[in-house]
Design an enzyme around this catalytic site. Sequence first.
Site, PDB file in Angstrom:
ATOM      1  N   HIS A 103       0.875  -1.181   0.000  1.00 27.28           N
ATOM      2  CA  HIS A 103       0.000   0.000   0.000  1.00 27.28           C
ATOM      3  C   HIS A 103       0.907   1.225   0.000  1.00 27.28           C
ATOM      4  O   HIS A 103       1.883   1.277   0.750  1.00 27.28           O
ATOM      5  CB  HIS A 103      -0.882  -0.024   1.248  1.00 27.28           C
ATOM      6  N   ARG A 162      -6.671  10.303   0.019  1.00 24.57           N
ATOM      7  CA  ARG A 162      -6.489  10.784  -1.363  1.00 24.57           C
ATOM      8  C   ARG A 162      -7.821  10.865  -2.094  1.00 24.57           C
ATOM      9  O   ARG A 162      -8.069  11.788  -2.848  1.00 24.57           O
ATOM     10  CB  ARG A 162      -5.514   9.868  -2.108  1.00 24.57           C
TER      11      ARG A 162
END
Length: 631
Positions: A250, A270
């Site tokens: 990740h 995000r």
Amino acid sequence: MMDIERHEFDVVVIGAGGAGLRAAIEARQQGKKTAIVCKSLFGKAHTVMAEGGAAAAMGNVNPADNWQVHFRDTMRGGKFLNNWRMAELHAKEAPDRVWELEAWGALFDRTKDGKISQRNFGGHEYPRLAHVGDRTGLEMIRTLQQRVVALQQEDYAVHGDYEAYIKVFAECTVTRLLKDDAGAIAGTFGYRRETGRLMLIEAPAVVLATGGIGKSYVVTSNSWEYTGDGHALALLAGARLINMEFIQFHPTGMVWPPSVRGILVTESVRGDGGVLRNSEGKRFMFDYIPEVFKDKYATTEEEADRWYTDQAGNRRPPELLPRDEVARAINSEVKAGRGSPQGGVFLDVSSRLPAEEIRRRLPSMHHQFKELADVDITAEPMQVGPTCHYVMGGVEVDADTAAASVPGLFAAGEVSGGMHGSNRLGGNSLSDLLVFGRRAGAGAAAYIDGLERRPAVPDDAVAEAQAEVLAPLERPGENPYEVHHELQRTMNELVGIIRRAGEMAEALEAVEKLRERAKGVGAAGSRIYNPGWHLCLDLRNMLLVSECVARAALARQESRGGHTRDDYPDMTADWRRRLLVCTAAPDGTSVNVQEQVQPSMRADLITLFERGELSKYLTDEEMAEYDLAVK
Ligand code: FAD
């Protein structure tokens, strides 16, 4: 043989995360006596940690979304290596599974007009993740457990016993799957973690739902249970693992302070507007848009920012590229000397959203950074870097029934392989657990209905399983924590985010030596809650799956998704057709990797893609099949 606790069930589900609970609910709904065994406390599965949401094309926020778009996104995210039938079933069934959860009491966040809200995530064309703030997994587990309790109450009303059809064995570790003389599943062997009491459950069907393998790496978002038990149990029972070379790093784990390195920073940061910057303040992701995604992502900051309010007229920000791309980009920036002071990059949401909005949308992240790093994310950027997060590889299963190659064995959730190809899209795991958890429970029930007789557990298999479990207590031995730490360092440094042949060969030699050392690890003390003993037993599993990862990674001579080779940087169509299958000797002393041809996608599915896009992934031979399909 010493005193062993014995039980009989129709189905044993190993694991009480989203996949295990959904499988158990289904098996019970189909009238099967079901045991749920979990090595953690009931309610403390890994699924609880899931933050961002469950991906399902409900079209609540953008009505243009549908299963075909979700299917396309999933295949693109997995770089077309996915088991397309699984990706199809997942995209088609995920909305029903989310609505079902709501009917069972899940309280999802809502849109202004009262529908289940859906948020943006990397690689998903439309807002698609049904969520509960950044605590979606917790709500999912709460709801599934509530459903288990509701079924137990129904059983009480009918049979006068809450546990007549579903019984939970919490804090119990399964160490072996047992088979009858004909090679079919006959039960499970394990022990109670608290007391050390040994436990045999006789059952003709077992569903593996044990999650992932992240504890083989030092820097990981995964918790202590992720020691690859289900992967190893399957291998040792003769089942096959596929795609083990694909590990998702990740892009955004915490990098500071060292004690919390690897803990996840959800992609929702995000998705909700957060941007990545290097030490020069540059939004560097614009420099890392790969050729295959060039037409789908914004090339200027202005366009990227407009997308948050007008998705129809603009392309997505490159911060929302699939995870493998973002993780590699961060890795490159740090290596080029443009990293943050603690060796990551900056993830900034503070300059993008009002403080109140950040606290409302990302309450866990706000709390996590304040408590663990003394950083107020409403006022300053976070420092983040890649962390081992998810294993795409797992037990090879039949897409429709979740059946593995061993009769009576089923697998669902992170422990199964194929659905996500070479890289999983965020949010696609929670929906995968629900879709294939249900299918595994149904598959196990149907299998039992077709049996002529219950398989019997051979006494010698029980005796061997018992001897294996007790061995570490019977020798003084090396400290298992030493071996574990060395394995974690080996995997992190030599089979990590960027891989090279020489380093992987070195890793395999190291794993071989660690395996020899693991034969001699021992634990002082008794069987009563003895974590050193537990780790001795978990080591067998971590070593086995680490060898699968390293061997498959060494064999795959290309870069794709969660497998990046410095010495083979390109993705090649020829390798897309080749799946790598791991098998092991029953005593776990050797791992074998073989190639298997990826079946061609069904014609109606292949025509969902443009020819130009397919030509970036498929071989000429496959393109000829495509041309036939559209004629
Ligand atoms: P788990 O939920 O991990 O459950 C495994 C179970 O198996 C546990 O009960 C464990 O005790 C049991 N077990 C293991 N070994 C044994 C054994 N030997 N004997 C008995 N029991 C055993 N995915 C998304 O789609 N959306 C997200 O927003 C998201 N966020 C995430 C955030 C974090 C921090 C992490 C780490 C992952 C996230 N993921 C997300 C991924 C997702 O959470 C996992 O892939 C998923 O929860 C795995 O579910 P599972 O049911 O397969 O296994």
